[in-house]
Design an enzyme around this catalytic site. Structure first.
Site, short mmCIF file in Angstrom:
data_model
loop_
_atom_site.label_atom_id
_atom_site.label_comp_id
_atom_site.label_asym_id
_atom_site.label_seq_id
_atom_site.Cartn_x
_atom_site.Cartn_y
_atom_site.Cartn_z
CB SER A 22 18.89 -11.36 24.32
OG SER A 22 20.13 -10.67 24.35
CG ASP A 47 24.26 -10.85 34.37
OD1 ASP A 47 24.50 -11.83 33.63
OD2 ASP A 47 24.26 -9.68 33.97
#
Length: 332
Positions: free
Chosen positions: A71, A218
């Protein structure tokens, strides 16, 4: 919110972070737990997992942390906190995540270094001013890149878009699917940016595996649209992180794609998709998620009939002018 937690962890005052219903359901423990280990005091629902979050920072100490989720938000929060901490903060990640923060830390003179899979930062009293261009967001551009790539006869050029190699996994996938894409790099410091030229064609199915996910997380919803039209079969795997975005994006995209005639099977960490020639009209829901809403808007490019997307106010979360740009491209 995750980035601000890293900055606030170094400040000796109280602060409260809150957000809209969607953000308030996003898990924050992945950031708050390591920040607590550094010495920050954080309180909130479910022991600091959900906003509103109250944080009191200061008196931080460096820690060693394995970024198992790959992340970039967690990594960046800890790097920011590490600039205020006594001692060294060390972050390890086997699968590299986005490196925007690292590029700007280097450019502004932070006490920061990278050695293979290890990032290290030490207390930094002062950063150097810098002048830099902010690249256009490739995650926003992705809707038009994918829309053009999957629509035969399309010809779209996007200028000043970010081409950071940790963010361009989507382009690699589209090329693997047979998309015709040309890239011109115009600037490289501290961020890579340039021009993307896309021509449309019928795409072919492909697979996306876990190691690719950080570079295109995304863009996966709109890539699922392209896969649903691609010749053959596509497999998306290793993408369980999609289930803890603004909504469960695996579920929302599978439900919506099925509604417009796609052949798609929901898997625990992704989906199995068999391409169809064309979509049909239907009413679908954004599930309150901006990327789901925009992805279904792109799907309408290949629909016989009208696709109505409900609850599209969420698009303003990341791309307020999306509909204007969408209609402009259709007219041109």
């Amino acid at each position: 919110m995750r980035l601000l937690l890293g900055v606030l962890a170094g400040q000796r005052f109280d602060a409260v972070l809150t957000g809209d219903p969607s953000l308030s359901h996003r898990p924050m423990r992945r950031v708050t737990e390591p920040l607590k280990l550094m010495g920050a005091q954080i309180k909130g629902r479910d022991n600091g997992n959900f906003a509103p979050l109250m944080i009191h920072g200061g008196k931080l100490r460096g820690i060693e942390f394995d970024n198992k989720l790959s992340s970039a938000q967690v990594k960046s929060a800890l790097l920011f906190a590490g600039m205020y901490a006594e001692g060294k903060t060390i972050i390890r990640e086997v699968v590299p995540s986005r490196d925007h923060t690292e590029r700007f830390l280097r450019a502004s003179g932070a006490s920061f270094r990278i050695d293979g899979e290890t990032l290290a930062i030490e207390k930094t009293e002062k950063l150097q001013p810098l002048s830099a261009r902010i690249a256009g967001d490739i995650s926003s551009a992705a809707f038009f890149i994918v829309g053009a790539a999957m629509t035969p006869g399309s010809d779209v050029v996007i200028y000043d878009v970010g081409l950071n190699p940790t963010r361009t996994g989507m382009l690699d996938v589209l090329k693997r699917m047979g998309a015709r894409i040309e890239i011109q790099v115009q600037e490289t410091m501290p961020e890579v940016l340039g021009t993307i030229h896309v021509w449309g064609t019928r795409l072919k199915g492909t697979g996306i595996k876990h190691s690719e996910i950080p570079s295109l997380i995304d863009e996966l919803p709109v890539l699922m649209v392209a896969m649903a039209l691609a010749e053959g079969e596509s497999l998306l795997s290793g993408a369980s992180e999609l289930r803890v975005k603004e909504t469960d994006r695996i579920h929302s995209m599978v439900q919506n794609l099925k509604a417009i005639g796609a052949s798609v099977e929901e898997l625990p960490d992704g989906s199995l998709i068999r391409g169809v020639e064309v979509f049909h009209g239907a009413e679908v829901d954004s599930f309150g998620d901006h990327r789901t809403a925009m992805s279904m808007g792109v799907a309408s490019l290949a629909a016989r009939g009208t696709i109505v997307v409900k609850n599209t106010d969420c698009i303003a979360t990341s791309y307020p002018s999306f509909l204007d740009d969408y209609h402009h491209l259709l007219k041109s």
